[in-house]
Motif scaffolding. Structure first.
Motif, PDB file in Angstrom:
ATOM      1  N   SER A 166       0.847  -1.186   0.000  1.00  0.00           N
ATOM      2  CA  SER A 166       0.000   0.000   0.000  1.00  0.00           C
ATOM      3  C   SER A 166       0.884   1.239   0.000  1.00  0.00           C
ATOM      4  O   SER A 166       1.703   1.418   0.902  1.00  0.00           O
ATOM      5  CB  SER A 166      -0.890  -0.002   1.250  1.00  0.00           C
ATOM      6  OG  SER A 166      -1.401   1.278   1.508  1.00  0.00           O
ATOM      7  N   GLU A 167       0.702   2.078  -0.993  1.00  0.00           N
ATOM      8  CA  GLU A 167       1.472   3.322  -1.070  1.00  0.00           C
ATOM      9  C   GLU A 167       1.200   4.177   0.158  1.00  0.00           C
ATOM     10  O   GLU A 167       2.097   4.833   0.690  1.00  0.00           O
ATOM     11  CB  GLU A 167       1.113   4.075  -2.359  1.00  0.00           C
ATOM     12  CG  GLU A 167       2.054   5.223  -2.690  1.00  0.00           C
ATOM     13  CD  GLU A 167       1.781   6.496  -1.903  1.00  0.00           C
ATOM     14  OE1 GLU A 167       2.748   7.215  -1.572  1.00  0.00           O
ATOM     15  OE2 GLU A 167       0.607   6.770  -1.612  1.00  0.00           O
ATOM     16  N   SER A 168      -0.018   4.147   0.643  1.00  0.00           N
ATOM     17  CA  SER A 168      -0.414   4.927   1.800  1.00  0.00           C
ATOM     18  C   SER A 168       0.359   4.496   3.051  1.00  0.00           C
ATOM     19  O   SER A 168       0.901   5.330   3.784  1.00  0.00           O
ATOM     20  CB  SER A 168      -1.920   4.760   2.016  1.00  0.00           C
ATOM     21  OG  SER A 168      -2.325   5.315   3.222  1.00  0.00           O
ATOM     22  N   ILE A 169       0.424   3.191   3.311  1.00  0.00           N
ATOM     23  CA  ILE A 169       1.165   2.674   4.465  1.00  0.00           C
ATOM     24  C   ILE A 169       2.666   2.928   4.273  1.00  0.00           C
ATOM     25  O   ILE A 169       3.354   3.337   5.207  1.00  0.00           O
ATOM     26  CB  ILE A 169       0.890   1.172   4.682  1.00  0.00           C
ATOM     27  CG1 ILE A 169      -0.588   0.928   5.001  1.00  0.00           C
ATOM     28  CG2 ILE A 169       1.810   0.589   5.751  1.00  0.00           C
ATOM     29  CD1 ILE A 169      -1.036   1.278   6.390  1.00  0.00           C
ATOM     30  N   ASP A 170       3.163   2.698   3.053  1.00  0.00           N
ATOM     31  CA  ASP A 170       4.578   2.961   2.776  1.00  0.00           C
ATOM     32  C   ASP A 170       4.942   4.413   3.078  1.00  0.00           C
ATOM     33  O   ASP A 170       6.003   4.691   3.637  1.00  0.00           O
ATOM     34  CB  ASP A 170       4.920   2.644   1.313  1.00  0.00           C
ATOM     35  CG  ASP A 170       4.972   1.157   1.033  1.00  0.00           C
ATOM     36  OD1 ASP A 170       5.031   0.351   1.981  1.00  0.00           O
ATOM     37  OD2 ASP A 170       4.952   0.792  -0.161  1.00  0.00           O
ATOM     38  N   ARG A 171       4.058   5.347   2.719  1.00  0.00           N
ATOM     39  CA  ARG A 171       4.328   6.766   2.968  1.00  0.00           C
ATOM     40  C   ARG A 171       4.418   7.037   4.472  1.00  0.00           C
ATOM     41  O   ARG A 171       5.295   7.755   4.929  1.00  0.00           O
ATOM     42  CB  ARG A 171       3.233   7.631   2.331  1.00  0.00           C
ATOM     43  CG  ARG A 171       3.484   9.119   2.445  1.00  0.00           C
ATOM     44  CD  ARG A 171       2.438   9.956   1.729  1.00  0.00           C
ATOM     45  NE  ARG A 171       1.119   9.735   2.269  1.00  0.00           N
ATOM     46  CZ  ARG A 171       0.096   9.197   1.583  1.00  0.00           C
ATOM     47  NH1 ARG A 171       0.240   8.851   0.323  1.00  0.00           N
ATOM     48  NH2 ARG A 171      -1.089   9.027   2.153  1.00  0.00           N
ATOM     49  N   MET A 172       3.518   6.415   5.264  1.00  0.00           N
ATOM     50  CA  MET A 172       3.567   6.632   6.708  1.00  0.00           C
ATOM     51  C   MET A 172       4.809   5.985   7.316  1.00  0.00           C
ATOM     52  O   MET A 172       5.400   6.531   8.255  1.00  0.00           O
ATOM     53  CB  MET A 172       2.285   6.136   7.371  1.00  0.00           C
ATOM     54  CG  MET A 172       1.091   7.035   7.051  1.00  0.00           C
ATOM     55  SD  MET A 172      -0.388   6.684   8.011  1.00  0.00           S
ATOM     56  CE  MET A 172      -0.871   5.100   7.342  1.00  0.00           C
ATOM     57  N   ILE A 173       5.244   4.849   6.778  1.00  0.00           N
ATOM     58  CA  ILE A 173       6.490   4.231   7.245  1.00  0.00           C
ATOM     59  C   ILE A 173       7.660   5.154   6.969  1.00  0.00           C
ATOM     60  O   ILE A 173       8.521   5.363   7.830  1.00  0.00           O
ATOM     61  CB  ILE A 173       6.695   2.841   6.602  1.00  0.00           C
ATOM     62  CG1 ILE A 173       5.673   1.840   7.164  1.00  0.00           C
ATOM     63  CG2 ILE A 173       8.123   2.342   6.810  1.00  0.00           C
ATOM     64  CD1 ILE A 173       5.623   0.510   6.444  1.00  0.00           C
ATOM     65  N   ARG A 174       7.692   5.746   5.759  1.00  0.00           N
ATOM     66  CA  ARG A 174       8.776   6.686   5.433  1.00  0.00           C
ATOM     67  C   ARG A 174       8.744   7.881   6.381  1.00  0.00           C
ATOM     68  O   ARG A 174       9.779   8.337   6.864  1.00  0.00           O
ATOM     69  CB  ARG A 174       8.662   7.161   3.974  1.00  0.00           C
ATOM     70  CG  ARG A 174       9.045   6.127   2.945  1.00  0.00           C
ATOM     71  CD  ARG A 174       9.166   6.712   1.560  1.00  0.00           C
ATOM     72  NE  ARG A 174       8.059   7.520   1.097  1.00  0.00           N
ATOM     73  CZ  ARG A 174       6.973   7.053   0.483  1.00  0.00           C
ATOM     74  NH1 ARG A 174       6.851   5.767   0.245  1.00  0.00           N
ATOM     75  NH2 ARG A 174       6.030   7.878   0.078  1.00  0.00           N
ATOM     76  N   LYS A 175       7.560   8.416   6.648  1.00  0.00           N
ATOM     77  CA  LYS A 175       7.434   9.555   7.558  1.00  0.00           C
ATOM     78  C   LYS A 175       7.878   9.185   8.963  1.00  0.00           C
ATOM     79  O   LYS A 175       8.454  10.012   9.672  1.00  0.00           O
ATOM     80  CB  LYS A 175       5.984  10.048   7.607  1.00  0.00           C
ATOM     81  CG  LYS A 175       5.523  10.781   6.397  1.00  0.00           C
ATOM     82  CD  LYS A 175       4.085  11.208   6.603  1.00  0.00           C
ATOM     83  CE  LYS A 175       3.567  11.967   5.424  1.00  0.00           C
ATOM     84  NZ  LYS A 175       2.227  12.517   5.686  1.00  0.00           N
TER      85      LYS A 175
END
Length: 179
Positions: A166-175
């Motif tokens: 999920s791009e959404s979960i990946d973005r929060m992991i990066r953040k």
């Protein structure tokens, strides 16, 4: 908190990438256009609040396996008319995990996402304008029970990244790595 403070929070939020920037803009326009944006009876979509729950050392993230959607996600849910979206995220996280050690890290928005919820029984397909907040919890506290979920688990960031496509979960992991 009501629509005006949510608009202020959205306008102050720094996007992680161009995709999130588009979703922030679309959410701002949605909130401005729909005074009833916090109510799911709107039909086309509504504001939701979610919690990105991390351990105090930021090495782990808590995810739930959602019963209806059959996916690992962050806890969250419907505002049901409540304009205090941070309170919605905290309430939903408590209801879905049973954790009492949950703490809002900041009043600032952590992430913004818009996603489609598919048609289900008498509820038409619609959008969730999801406002996400960063929360901390004790990773050693025991979980409660919730009818909405089939599993609750702490994951290392690497495990979560590998498990969820999920791009959404990946973005929060990066953040998570720079907050």
């Amino acid at each position: 908190m009501h629509r005006k403070p949510l608009l202020s929070l959205l306008e102050q939020h720094d996007a992680a990438d161009a995709n999130e920037q588009v979703m922030i803009h679309q959410t701002i326009e949605f909130v401005k256009k729909h005074p009833d944006c916090f109510d799911r009876s709107l039909g086309i979509g509504h504001i939701t609040g979610s919690a990105w729950i991390v351990s105090p050392d930021r090495e782990q993230v808590l995810l739930i396996h959602h019963r209806k959607l059959d996916r690992w996600l962050q806890p969250g849910g419907h505002a049901d008319g409540d304009p205090d979206v941070a309170a919605v995220a905290l309430r939903e996280a408590r209801e879905e995990t049973g954790l009492t050690s949950l703490r809002l890290v900041s009043d600032a928005i952590f992430d913004v996402d818009i996603h489609t919820i598919p048609l289900r029984k008498d509820v038409p397909e619609h959008l969730h304008y999801d406002i996400r907040f960063l929360l901390e919890a004790d990773p050693f506290e025991e979980f409660g029970d919730s009818e909405e979920i089939t599993n609750i688990r702490w994951f290392s960031l690497n495990q979560a990244e590998k498990l969820i496509d999920s791009e959404s979960i990946d973005r929060m992991i990066r953040k998570n790595t720079y907050n």
